[in-house]
Design a protein around this motif. Structure first.
Motif, PDB file in Angstrom:
ATOM      1  N   PHE A   1     -45.072 -22.914 -37.144  1.00  0.00           N
ATOM      2  CA  PHE A   1     -43.742 -22.886 -36.532  1.00  0.00           C
ATOM      3  C   PHE A   1     -42.854 -23.945 -37.188  1.00  0.00           C
ATOM      4  O   PHE A   1     -41.707 -23.672 -37.550  1.00  0.00           O
ATOM      5  CB  PHE A   1     -43.816 -23.161 -35.030  1.00  0.00           C
ATOM      6  CG  PHE A   1     -44.683 -22.202 -34.251  1.00  0.00           C
ATOM      7  CD1 PHE A   1     -44.791 -20.874 -34.607  1.00  0.00           C
ATOM      8  CD2 PHE A   1     -45.390 -22.648 -33.134  1.00  0.00           C
ATOM      9  CE1 PHE A   1     -45.595 -19.997 -33.888  1.00  0.00           C
ATOM     10  CE2 PHE A   1     -46.198 -21.786 -32.416  1.00  0.00           C
ATOM     11  CZ  PHE A   1     -46.305 -20.455 -32.782  1.00  0.00           C
ATOM     12  N   LYS A   2     -43.405 -25.149 -37.333  1.00  0.00           N
ATOM     13  CA  LYS A   2     -42.626 -26.252 -37.905  1.00  0.00           C
ATOM     14  C   LYS A   2     -42.246 -25.954 -39.355  1.00  0.00           C
ATOM     15  O   LYS A   2     -41.121 -26.231 -39.777  1.00  0.00           O
ATOM     16  CB  LYS A   2     -43.410 -27.558 -37.821  1.00  0.00           C
ATOM     17  CG  LYS A   2     -42.617 -28.795 -38.256  1.00  0.00           C
ATOM     18  CD  LYS A   2     -43.398 -30.068 -37.965  1.00  0.00           C
ATOM     19  CE  LYS A   2     -42.683 -31.315 -38.469  1.00  0.00           C
ATOM     20  NZ  LYS A   2     -41.385 -31.559 -37.794  1.00  0.00           N
ATOM     21  N   GLU A   3     -43.191 -25.365 -40.089  1.00  0.00           N
ATOM     22  CA  GLU A   3     -42.878 -24.959 -41.464  1.00  0.00           C
ATOM     23  C   GLU A   3     -41.687 -24.009 -41.478  1.00  0.00           C
ATOM     24  O   GLU A   3     -40.804 -24.102 -42.335  1.00  0.00           O
ATOM     25  CB  GLU A   3     -44.095 -24.286 -42.093  1.00  0.00           C
ATOM     26  CG  GLU A   3     -43.867 -23.799 -43.514  1.00  0.00           C
ATOM     27  CD  GLU A   3     -45.068 -23.042 -44.076  1.00  0.00           C
ATOM     28  OE1 GLU A   3     -44.874 -22.238 -45.015  1.00  0.00           O
ATOM     29  OE2 GLU A   3     -46.190 -23.255 -43.583  1.00  0.00           O
ATOM     30  N   GLY A   4     -41.647 -23.111 -40.502  1.00  0.00           N
ATOM     31  CA  GLY A   4     -40.555 -22.148 -40.430  1.00  0.00           C
ATOM     32  C   GLY A   4     -39.229 -22.772 -40.091  1.00  0.00           C
ATOM     33  O   GLY A   4     -38.199 -22.447 -40.713  1.00  0.00           O
ATOM     34  N   TYR A   5     -39.189 -23.676 -39.102  1.00  0.00           N
ATOM     35  CA  TYR A   5     -37.877 -24.213 -38.721  1.00  0.00           C
ATOM     36  C   TYR A   5     -37.445 -25.411 -39.549  1.00  0.00           C
ATOM     37  O   TYR A   5     -36.266 -25.748 -39.602  1.00  0.00           O
ATOM     38  CB  TYR A   5     -37.775 -24.504 -37.223  1.00  0.00           C
ATOM     39  CG  TYR A   5     -38.796 -25.380 -36.547  1.00  0.00           C
ATOM     40  CD1 TYR A   5     -38.849 -26.747 -36.765  1.00  0.00           C
ATOM     41  CD2 TYR A   5     -39.674 -24.845 -35.596  1.00  0.00           C
ATOM     42  CE1 TYR A   5     -39.770 -27.545 -36.096  1.00  0.00           C
ATOM     43  CE2 TYR A   5     -40.589 -25.634 -34.918  1.00  0.00           C
ATOM     44  CZ  TYR A   5     -40.634 -26.995 -35.165  1.00  0.00           C
ATOM     45  OH  TYR A   5     -41.533 -27.791 -34.502  1.00  0.00           O
ATOM     46  N   GLU A   6     -38.384 -26.054 -40.244  1.00  0.00           N
ATOM     47  CA  GLU A   6     -37.994 -27.200 -41.076  1.00  0.00           C
ATOM     48  C   GLU A   6     -37.077 -26.783 -42.218  1.00  0.00           C
ATOM     49  O   GLU A   6     -36.162 -27.513 -42.581  1.00  0.00           O
ATOM     50  CB  GLU A   6     -39.235 -27.890 -41.650  1.00  0.00           C
ATOM     51  CG  GLU A   6     -39.939 -28.832 -40.697  1.00  0.00           C
ATOM     52  CD  GLU A   6     -39.164 -30.103 -40.431  1.00  0.00           C
ATOM     53  OE1 GLU A   6     -38.085 -30.313 -41.034  1.00  0.00           O
ATOM     54  OE2 GLU A   6     -39.626 -30.897 -39.597  1.00  0.00           O
ATOM     55  N   GLY A   7     -37.320 -25.596 -42.798  1.00  0.00           N
ATOM     56  CA  GLY A   7     -36.514 -25.165 -43.942  1.00  0.00           C
ATOM     57  C   GLY A   7     -35.033 -25.087 -43.619  1.00  0.00           C
ATOM     58  O   GLY A   7     -34.212 -25.810 -44.219  1.00  0.00           O
ATOM     59  N   PRO A   8     -34.625 -24.243 -42.669  1.00  0.00           N
ATOM     60  CA  PRO A   8     -33.200 -24.149 -42.331  1.00  0.00           C
ATOM     61  C   PRO A   8     -32.611 -25.459 -41.803  1.00  0.00           C
ATOM     62  O   PRO A   8     -31.466 -25.792 -42.128  1.00  0.00           O
ATOM     63  CB  PRO A   8     -33.168 -23.067 -41.247  1.00  0.00           C
ATOM     64  CG  PRO A   8     -34.398 -22.256 -41.482  1.00  0.00           C
ATOM     65  CD  PRO A   8     -35.423 -23.218 -41.964  1.00  0.00           C
ATOM     66  N   LEU A   9     -33.377 -26.198 -41.002  1.00  0.00           N
ATOM     67  CA  LEU A   9     -32.838 -27.449 -40.458  1.00  0.00           C
ATOM     68  C   LEU A   9     -32.667 -28.507 -41.556  1.00  0.00           C
ATOM     69  O   LEU A   9     -31.677 -29.246 -41.552  1.00  0.00           O
ATOM     70  CB  LEU A   9     -33.746 -27.987 -39.347  1.00  0.00           C
ATOM     71  CG  LEU A   9     -33.766 -27.186 -38.043  1.00  0.00           C
ATOM     72  CD1 LEU A   9     -34.691 -27.842 -37.023  1.00  0.00           C
ATOM     73  CD2 LEU A   9     -32.356 -27.044 -37.459  1.00  0.00           C
ATOM     74  N   THR A  10     -33.615 -28.559 -42.490  1.00  0.00           N
ATOM     75  CA  THR A  10     -33.503 -29.536 -43.582  1.00  0.00           C
ATOM     76  C   THR A  10     -32.261 -29.276 -44.420  1.00  0.00           C
ATOM     77  O   THR A  10     -31.593 -30.213 -44.890  1.00  0.00           O
ATOM     78  CB  THR A  10     -34.766 -29.507 -44.461  1.00  0.00           C
ATOM     79  OG1 THR A  10     -35.895 -29.884 -43.663  1.00  0.00           O
ATOM     80  CG2 THR A  10     -34.652 -30.475 -45.629  1.00  0.00           C
ATOM     81  N   GLU A  11     -31.929 -28.006 -44.609  1.00  0.00           N
ATOM     82  CA  GLU A  11     -30.693 -27.681 -45.333  1.00  0.00           C
ATOM     83  C   GLU A  11     -29.483 -28.260 -44.614  1.00  0.00           C
ATOM     84  O   GLU A  11     -28.556 -28.781 -45.259  1.00  0.00           O
ATOM     85  CB  GLU A  11     -30.539 -26.168 -45.468  1.00  0.00           C
ATOM     86  CG  GLU A  11     -31.509 -25.521 -46.439  1.00  0.00           C
ATOM     87  CD  GLU A  11     -31.262 -24.030 -46.578  1.00  0.00           C
ATOM     88  OE1 GLU A  11     -30.195 -23.556 -46.133  1.00  0.00           O
ATOM     89  OE2 GLU A  11     -32.136 -23.334 -47.140  1.00  0.00           O
ATOM     90  N   MET A  12     -29.488 -28.186 -43.293  1.00  0.00           N
ATOM     91  CA  MET A  12     -28.371 -28.724 -42.515  1.00  0.00           C
ATOM     92  C   MET A  12     -28.348 -30.251 -42.564  1.00  0.00           C
ATOM     93  O   MET A  12     -27.278 -30.862 -42.621  1.00  0.00           O
ATOM     94  CB  MET A  12     -28.461 -28.246 -41.068  1.00  0.00           C
ATOM     95  CG  MET A  12     -28.509 -26.737 -40.902  1.00  0.00           C
ATOM     96  SD  MET A  12     -27.105 -25.876 -41.654  1.00  0.00           S
ATOM     97  CE  MET A  12     -25.814 -26.229 -40.460  1.00  0.00           C
ATOM     98  N   TYR A  13     -29.520 -30.869 -42.582  1.00  0.00           N
ATOM     99  CA  TYR A  13     -29.581 -32.334 -42.692  1.00  0.00           C
ATOM    100  C   TYR A  13     -29.114 -32.782 -44.077  1.00  0.00           C
ATOM    101  O   TYR A  13     -28.312 -33.722 -44.201  1.00  0.00           O
ATOM    102  CB  TYR A  13     -31.019 -32.833 -42.474  1.00  0.00           C
ATOM    103  CG  TYR A  13     -31.633 -32.493 -41.137  1.00  0.00           C
ATOM    104  CD1 TYR A  13     -30.872 -32.480 -39.969  1.00  0.00           C
ATOM    105  CD2 TYR A  13     -32.993 -32.194 -41.030  1.00  0.00           C
ATOM    106  CE1 TYR A  13     -31.439 -32.161 -38.744  1.00  0.00           C
ATOM    107  CE2 TYR A  13     -33.579 -31.891 -39.811  1.00  0.00           C
ATOM    108  CZ  TYR A  13     -32.798 -31.865 -38.669  1.00  0.00           C
ATOM    109  OH  TYR A  13     -33.375 -31.567 -37.461  1.00  0.00           O
TER     110      TYR A  13
END
Length: 386
Positions: free
Chosen positions: A192-204
């Protein structure tokens, strides 16, 4: 990399949750909402399929949905099944496994509490040449013969994009986003974390969001999640978005936000499309959840087990690489779906996972009518025609 993440997760835990096992006297054959009875259905000896579920606290699905759908699938094919729940106790999980393996199960399905205890059970089953199926959660380096679950990286992606959409709709400017991940003992939590880290990291990285506190919740313990988030919010009062790994954790976050009068202002994600999660979406306290069709998952696992029980060789075209052992496990992958206020009827009408009469009552009745949930959509269409 995964071992580093596991180590970091262990260091980052703020507390270790302890879950109490039920005693061995619960042999009435009925599930108990209080968790005092672990045997859900079936006998305790002879040729049968054995199923071990993990707990009844991390998600209501393990108490209400999975045993119901699994039992129905086996009953339909007249295949005897014994379903037990370990009630969050790893020793109890292994004890149930030993009992089933030594008393004649022909096939064993497990949804592990962690890979260590799951691996111990799978190893004993392998010694007895009993075919095994990992259900929902992959047992790392466990060597199960089959694996049935959802695309869990996709689940995380849906959560991230759901949160991004909710923040965008609120016009949030560089919000601080907190992350409450699932249990570090559950491989799914890493997916799950692998999945949401990608889009959120782009925003960070693009400075559209600010990364806030990021913690794991031991054993998916909802009470512990509330304590963790309360400390997060005290230390970082500017938190304006929360990626919560499931509906139980999301609800714990919402309780804390209510105390600060921030519920409905700070969007919160979830997963599992629980009754509680859907109710929180209706009130505006939770912005989305992820629906994983438990019935389909149960049916696919049962169909595999039934073939194995009948000494047939199942055909599973896809496989998944175990990140620890490097071995490929035949894998049935199912597709998750994001649920928001706009498509609640997908889990009430289209695929009636949530019963309308359970959802649309009390304080939620007016909200169901307002948002045209279930039969209220028909009522609105009839009023429009008139």
């Amino acid at each position: 990399m995964r071992k580093k993440l596991l180590a970091l997760a262990a260091v980052g835990l703020m507390a270790t949750a302890t879950m109490t096992a039920c005693d061995d006297s619960g042999d009435s054959g009925e599930a108990s909402s209080g968790g005092s009875t672990s045997k859900i259905s079936g006998g305790g000896s002879g040729a049968r399929v054995g199923v071990i579920l993990p707990d009844t606290e991390s998600s209501n699905r393990w108490r209400d949905e999975d045993p119901k759908y699994l039992k129905a699938a086996f009953d339909a094919q007249k295949v005897p099944v014994e379903i037990q729940n370990a009630e969050g106790d790893r020793a109890r999980f292994q004890q149930i496994g030993d009992q089933m393996i030594n008393s004649g199960v022909k096939v064993l399905i497990i949804a592990n509490l962690d890979s260590a205890s799951g691996r111990a059970v799978l190893a004993k089953a392998r010694e007895k040449k009993i075919p095994t199926i990992d259900y929902d959660r992959l047992t790392l380096n466990g060597g199960a013969d089959y694996y049935v679950s959802f695309d869990n990286v996709k689940v995380g992606q849906l959560q991230a994009y759901g949160l991004i959409n909710c923040l965008r709709s609120r016009g949030a400017k560089n919000p601080v986003v907190a992350q409450l991940n699932g249990s570090p003992s559950d491989n799914n939590a890493f997916l799950f974390k692998e999945g949401y880290e990608g889009p959120l990291t782009e925003m960070y990285d693009s400075a559209q969001y600010t990364k806030g506190p990021d913690q794991w919740v031991p054993d998916w313990d909802n009470e512990e999640a509330g304590k963790i988030f309360a400390q997060m919010l005290d230390g970082t009062p500017a938190i304006r978005g929360v990626l919560a790994a499931n509906d139980g954790i999301g609800n714990a976050v919402i309780k804390v936000l209510k105390q600060k009068k921030l519920n409905g202002t700070v969007p919160v994600t979830g997963q599992d499309a629980t009754l509680e999660g859907i109710q929180n979406i209706l009130t505006g306290d939770q912005c989305m959840t992820v629906y994983k069709a438990v019935k389909d998952e149960a049916l696919n696992a049962a169909n595999l087990a039934i073939k194995l029980y009948k000494n047939e060789k199942p055909t599973v075209p896809n496989s998944l690489k175990d990140p620890e052992s490097g071995a490929y496990v035949p894998f049935i992958s199912l597709t998750p779906k994001a649920i928001t206020l706009k498509n609640i009827n997908d889990v009430v009408v289209t695929d009636p996972y949530i019963a309308e009469d359970a959802l649309c009552k009390g304080a939620y009745l007016a909200l169901c009518r307002q948002h045209e949930v279930g039969s209220f959509a028909d009522e609105k269409a009839s009023d429009d025609e008139n």
